[in-house]
Design a protein around this motif. Structure first.
Motif, PDB file in Angstrom:
ATOM      1  N   GLU A 356       3.329  19.278  46.794  1.00  0.00           N
ATOM      2  CA  GLU A 356       2.601  20.394  47.206  1.00  0.00           C
ATOM      3  C   GLU A 356       0.996  20.155  46.317  1.00  0.00           C
ATOM      4  OE1 GLU A 356       4.122  22.840  49.658  1.00  0.00           O
ATOM      5  OE2 GLU A 356       1.848  23.252  48.915  1.00  0.00           O
ATOM      6  N   GLU A 357       1.305  19.095  45.591  1.00  0.00           N
ATOM      7  CA  GLU A 357      -0.321  18.856  44.461  1.00  0.00           C
ATOM      8  C   GLU A 357      -0.413  17.118  44.558  1.00  0.00           C
ATOM      9  OE1 GLU A 357       2.698  20.308  43.088  1.00  0.00           O
ATOM     10  OE2 GLU A 357       2.056  22.657  42.955  1.00  0.00           O
ATOM     11  N   ARG A 358       0.317  16.692  45.127  1.00  0.00           N
ATOM     12  CA  ARG A 358       0.295  14.848  45.703  1.00  0.00           C
ATOM     13  C   ARG A 358       0.544  14.935  46.507  1.00  0.00           C
ATOM     14  NH1 ARG A 358      -2.300  12.964  40.754  1.00  0.00           N
ATOM     15  NH2 ARG A 358      -2.005  13.420  38.862  1.00  0.00           N
ATOM     16  N   GLY A 359      -0.050  13.384  47.471  1.00  0.00           N
ATOM     17  CA  GLY A 359       0.191  12.991  48.096  1.00  0.00           C
ATOM     18  C   GLY A 359       0.186  11.513  48.341  1.00  0.00           C
ATOM     19  N   THR A 360       0.443  10.674  49.010  1.00  0.00           N
ATOM     20  CA  THR A 360      -0.235   9.359  49.503  1.00  0.00           C
ATOM     21  C   THR A 360      -0.908   8.964  50.578  1.00  0.00           C
ATOM     22  OG1 THR A 360       2.339   9.113  48.849  1.00  0.00           O
ATOM     23  CG2 THR A 360       1.237   7.497  49.507  1.00  0.00           C
ATOM     24  N   VAL A 361      -1.915   7.763  50.667  1.00  0.00           N
ATOM     25  CA  VAL A 361      -2.545   8.273  51.768  1.00  0.00           C
ATOM     26  C   VAL A 361      -2.863   6.254  51.517  1.00  0.00           C
ATOM     27  CG1 VAL A 361      -3.936  10.185  51.826  1.00  0.00           C
ATOM     28  CG2 VAL A 361      -4.839   8.455  50.279  1.00  0.00           C
ATOM     29  N   PHE A 362      -3.089   5.797  52.784  1.00  0.00           N
ATOM     30  CA  PHE A 362      -3.218   4.085  52.939  1.00  0.00           C
ATOM     31  C   PHE A 362      -4.502   3.892  52.908  1.00  0.00           C
ATOM     32  CE2 PHE A 362       0.731   4.813  53.387  1.00  0.00           C
ATOM     33  CZ  PHE A 362       1.850   3.474  52.476  1.00  0.00           C
ATOM     34  N   MET A 377      -1.813   7.227  45.575  1.00  0.00           N
ATOM     35  CA  MET A 377      -1.513   8.346  45.364  1.00  0.00           C
ATOM     36  C   MET A 377      -3.090   9.172  45.028  1.00  0.00           C
ATOM     37  SD  MET A 377       1.418  10.535  44.760  1.00  0.00           S
ATOM     38  CE  MET A 377       2.173   9.554  43.924  1.00  0.00           C
ATOM     39  N   VAL A 378      -3.073  10.499  45.503  1.00  0.00           N
ATOM     40  CA  VAL A 378      -3.694  11.672  45.936  1.00  0.00           C
ATOM     41  C   VAL A 378      -3.732  12.654  45.422  1.00  0.00           C
ATOM     42  CG1 VAL A 378      -5.635   9.845  47.699  1.00  0.00           C
ATOM     43  CG2 VAL A 378      -4.016  12.143  48.189  1.00  0.00           C
ATOM     44  N   ARG A 379      -4.587  13.685  45.040  1.00  0.00           N
ATOM     45  CA  ARG A 379      -4.102  15.136  44.293  1.00  0.00           C
ATOM     46  C   ARG A 379      -4.807  15.047  45.127  1.00  0.00           C
ATOM     47  NH1 ARG A 379      -7.613  18.790  40.246  1.00  0.00           N
ATOM     48  NH2 ARG A 379      -8.515  16.146  40.830  1.00  0.00           N
ATOM     49  N   LEU A 380      -4.342  16.237  46.008  1.00  0.00           N
ATOM     50  CA  LEU A 380      -4.834  17.622  46.812  1.00  0.00           C
ATOM     51  C   LEU A 380      -4.641  19.075  46.557  1.00  0.00           C
ATOM     52  CD1 LEU A 380      -1.025  16.512  49.492  1.00  0.00           C
ATOM     53  CD2 LEU A 380      -3.505  15.319  48.900  1.00  0.00           C
ATOM     54  N   GLY A 381      -5.278  19.670  47.426  1.00  0.00           N
ATOM     55  CA  GLY A 381      -5.769  20.568  47.305  1.00  0.00           C
ATOM     56  C   GLY A 381      -4.756  21.689  48.125  1.00  0.00           C
ATOM     57  N   GLU A 382      -6.029  22.421  48.866  1.00  0.00           N
ATOM     58  CA  GLU A 382      -5.404  23.710  49.595  1.00  0.00           C
ATOM     59  C   GLU A 382      -4.991  22.993  51.109  1.00  0.00           C
ATOM     60  OE1 GLU A 382      -7.870  27.613  50.284  1.00  0.00           O
ATOM     61  OE2 GLU A 382      -8.553  27.089  47.792  1.00  0.00           O
ATOM     62  N   ARG A 383      -4.535  23.746  51.452  1.00  0.00           N
ATOM     63  CA  ARG A 383      -4.380  23.391  53.118  1.00  0.00           C
ATOM     64  C   ARG A 383      -5.138  24.131  53.817  1.00  0.00           C
ATOM     65  NH1 ARG A 383       0.114  18.853  53.031  1.00  0.00           N
ATOM     66  NH2 ARG A 383       0.432  18.929  50.884  1.00  0.00           N
ATOM     67  N   VAL A 384      -5.533  24.086  55.575  1.00  0.00           N
ATOM     68  CA  VAL A 384      -5.298  24.716  56.589  1.00  0.00           C
ATOM     69  C   VAL A 384      -5.856  24.524  57.651  1.00  0.00           C
ATOM     70  CG1 VAL A 384      -7.663  26.566  56.580  1.00  0.00           C
ATOM     71  CG2 VAL A 384      -6.753  26.464  54.333  1.00  0.00           C
ATOM     72  N   ASP A 385      -4.802  24.959  59.033  1.00  0.00           N
ATOM     73  CA  ASP A 385      -4.846  24.734  60.306  1.00  0.00           C
ATOM     74  C   ASP A 385      -5.378  23.339  59.947  1.00  0.00           C
ATOM     75  OD1 ASP A 385      -5.832  27.281  60.727  1.00  0.00           O
ATOM     76  OD2 ASP A 385      -7.524  27.497  60.573  1.00  0.00           O
ATOM     77  N   GLY A 386      -4.198  22.278  59.259  1.00  0.00           N
ATOM     78  CA  GLY A 386      -4.023  21.396  59.701  1.00  0.00           C
ATOM     79  C   GLY A 386      -4.755  20.295  58.287  1.00  0.00           C
ATOM     80  N   GLN A 387      -5.913  20.435  58.219  1.00  0.00           N
ATOM     81  CA  GLN A 387      -6.819  20.026  56.969  1.00  0.00           C
ATOM     82  C   GLN A 387      -6.024  20.216  55.684  1.00  0.00           C
ATOM     83  OE1 GLN A 387      -9.570  18.276  58.049  1.00  0.00           O
ATOM     84  NE2 GLN A 387      -8.365  18.313  60.385  1.00  0.00           N
ATOM     85  N   VAL A 388      -6.692  19.584  54.535  1.00  0.00           N
ATOM     86  CA  VAL A 388      -6.250  19.520  53.186  1.00  0.00           C
ATOM     87  C   VAL A 388      -7.497  19.057  52.403  1.00  0.00           C
ATOM     88  CG1 VAL A 388      -4.915  17.153  53.314  1.00  0.00           C
ATOM     89  CG2 VAL A 388      -4.641  18.086  51.496  1.00  0.00           C
ATOM     90  N   GLU A 389      -7.543  19.214  51.461  1.00  0.00           N
ATOM     91  CA  GLU A 389      -8.594  18.871  50.345  1.00  0.00           C
ATOM     92  C   GLU A 389      -7.891  17.786  49.374  1.00  0.00           C
ATOM     93  OE1 GLU A 389     -10.475  23.090  50.073  1.00  0.00           O
ATOM     94  OE2 GLU A 389      -9.231  22.291  48.099  1.00  0.00           O
ATOM     95  N   VAL A 390      -8.438  16.820  49.261  1.00  0.00           N
ATOM     96  CA  VAL A 390      -8.539  16.059  48.403  1.00  0.00           C
ATOM     97  C   VAL A 390      -8.716  15.937  47.031  1.00  0.00           C
ATOM     98  CG1 VAL A 390      -8.135  12.904  47.917  1.00  0.00           C
ATOM     99  CG2 VAL A 390      -7.678  14.252  50.462  1.00  0.00           C
ATOM    100  N   LEU A 391      -8.161  16.097  45.569  1.00  0.00           N
ATOM    101  CA  LEU A 391      -9.192  16.248  44.739  1.00  0.00           C
ATOM    102  C   LEU A 391      -9.621  15.251  43.576  1.00  0.00           C
ATOM    103  CD1 LEU A 391      -7.690  20.072  44.087  1.00  0.00           C
ATOM    104  CD2 LEU A 391      -9.422  19.397  45.396  1.00  0.00           C
ATOM    105  N   GLY A 392      -8.792  14.083  44.128  1.00  0.00           N
ATOM    106  CA  GLY A 392      -9.200  13.057  43.149  1.00  0.00           C
ATOM    107  C   GLY A 392      -8.767  11.948  44.366  1.00  0.00           C
ATOM    108  N   GLY A 393      -8.552  11.301  44.242  1.00  0.00           N
ATOM    109  CA  GLY A 393      -7.997   9.429  43.945  1.00  0.00           C
ATOM    110  C   GLY A 393      -8.655   8.977  45.718  1.00  0.00           C
ATOM    111  N   LEU A 394      -9.162   9.982  46.104  1.00  0.00           N
ATOM    112  CA  LEU A 394     -10.653   8.692  47.568  1.00  0.00           C
ATOM    113  C   LEU A 394     -11.540   9.700  47.246  1.00  0.00           C
ATOM    114  CD1 LEU A 394      -9.935   7.927  50.263  1.00  0.00           C
ATOM    115  CD2 LEU A 394      -9.579   9.910  51.307  1.00  0.00           C
ATOM    116  N   ARG A 395     -12.594   8.759  47.116  1.00  0.00           N
ATOM    117  CA  ARG A 395     -13.999   8.786  47.015  1.00  0.00           C
ATOM    118  C   ARG A 395     -14.653   8.771  48.646  1.00  0.00           C
ATOM    119  NH1 ARG A 395     -13.077   4.747  43.748  1.00  0.00           N
ATOM    120  NH2 ARG A 395     -13.811   2.876  45.331  1.00  0.00           N
TER     121      ARG A 395
END
Length: 421
Positions: A356-362, A377-395
């Motif tokens: 729920e807090e972390r995930g992987t993107v390429f 590895m990225v840090r994730l935030g809220e998920r709404v309607d198929g979208q997810v916040e990336v709080l860290g790891g992707l600029r």
């Protein structure tokens, strides 16, 4: 000759046969290479590439308010008088110190004249009292001379009496004159003190009268009403010719160097609002523009019925184009603090389990002819309607895989789809 021609024909035919054999050998090699490249591209995963951007994962709540000048001033009269002249009208610009209205000042002018005449009389009284002090001082000097003479006479007669030259009666008379001279000197000195006190009292009356004149002159200045601010005239309350009483409002002025918007906010949203916070403001009158405001005040008291708290927002208005009474829509979401938002399809299943807090993107590097992906590895935030916040790891601005035709691996070459950015 015939033999020579036959030999040439044989040579030409042999050349043709050699060229044909060579051509047949080159064509199959080229086709093999193209087929090998095509087979390699078919084995690469096809990916959709998207550029990372900041966004809000949920629709921003807009609060409705109305624009008003940052400062509103009621220009009021401080004295009674007839309003003779107004120099401005509604909508006119005014500057600080500009004359806006004139009241009848004839009565106040007369009061100032009477006060100045009284001051002149009091000054004359001071001069007369100072003359009396000088006279009293002269009387003291004369009394001192008489006292010295009386003492000299009494001493001389004392010596004559001791010598038996005169009778005792003459000595006693001289002593009486000496005592009388002492009393006269003391009385003259007391008179000086009295006259000096009279001078001080007269000076005090002069100072009091000067203060009265200053008050009358100040009241006279109130008949000329000047603008206390730089802004615009919002309203004319009284017209010329009317009798104005102290405290009567004549004009209402507004300072539009900044614009204020007051919006009621639910008590549940107060935790995300602070004084000094930047906010976004939209005005229906300027639908193509977005303004940045600042929270200047949070009311300490909520409405007891609606449970809403008034929030004051200040907008800069250097061009003075924002006027009063415009509909304003205020959003307290800060654009500078928005996270990167990606679709959930961009979260890849890999050896690192997605939580729920972390995930992987390429992340994609290289161009369309030589593209590779890097696991991150990225840090994730809220998920709404198929979208997810990336709080860290992707600029913001980085390219990432939003969808893949197959499972990806770190440092793997990929093929970019036609939908890629």
């Amino acid at each position: 000759m015939v033999i020579k021609n036959r030999i040439q024909a044989v040579l030409v035919l042999a050349s043709i046969l050699m060229l044909g054999s060579v051509g047949c050998k080159i064509v199959p090699d080229t086709e093999a290479k193209e087929e090998e490249t095509a087979n390699l591209e078919e084995t690469l995963p096809s990916v959709d590439v998207t550029i990372a951007r900041t966004d809000s994962i949920r629709d921003a709540i807009e609060y409705i308010g109305t624009t008003q000048p940052v400062q509103t001033v009621a220009l009021r009269s401080q004295v009674e008088g007839q309003l003779l002249r107004l120099t401005v009208d509604v909508g006119d610009p005014v500057t600080q110190g500009q004359l806006l209205a004139q009241l009848d000042d004839s009565l106040l002018q007369a009061e100032v004249g009477r006060a100045e005449a009284e001051l002149a009389a009091l000054n004359s009284e001071v001069i007369r009292a100072q003359g009396e002090v000088k006279s009293a001082i002269s009387a003291v000097a004369s009394a001192k001379v008489q006292l010295e003479q009386a003492k000299t006479d009494a001493d001389r007669l004392e010596q004559l009496y001791e010598q038996g030259a005169i009778a005792l009666q003459e000595v006693e008379l001289a002593r009486t004159e000496y005592r009388t001279a002492q009393q006269a000197l003391s009385s003259a000195q007391s008179e000086v003190n009295v006259r000096q006190s009279a001078v001080e009292a007269a000076k005090g009356r002069v100072i009091a009268q000067q203060s009265l004149i200053q008050q009358e002159q100040e009241r006279l200045s109130y008949t000329r009403l000047q603008s206390p601010i730089t802004g615009y005239v919002l309203q004319r309350v009284i017209e010329t010719g009317n009798l104005v009483q102290p405290g009567s409002e004549i004009l209402r002025l507004g300072d539009f160097s900044q614009v204020k918007v007051v919006v009621p906010v639910s008590e549940l949203d107060l935790a995300n609002i602070r004084v000094g916070q930047s906010v976004r403001v939209r005005l229906d009158a300027f639908s193509r523009d977005t303004f940045v405001g600042r929270v200047s005040n949070i009311s300490p008291a909520a409405d007891p019925t609606s449970r809403q708290v008034p929030i004051e927002v200040i907008l800069a208005n250097p061009e003075q184009k924002i006027s009063s009474g415009l509909l304003a829509r205020v959003s307290f979401n800060q654009s500078g603090s928005q996270p990167v938002v990606i679709p959930e399809t961009a979260l890849q299943a890999s050896g690192n389990a997605t939580t729920e807090e972390r995930g992987t993107v390429f992340v994609v590097t290289g161009d369309k002819n030589n593209a590779t992906v890097t696991e991150r590895m990225v840090r994730l935030g809220e998920r709404v309607d198929g979208q997810v916040e990336v709080l860290g790891g992707l600029r913001p601005g980085e390219r990432y895989v939003s969808r893949s035709s197959d499972t990806l691996e770190d440092n793997q070459s990929v093929k970019l789809s036609v939908l890629s950015e």
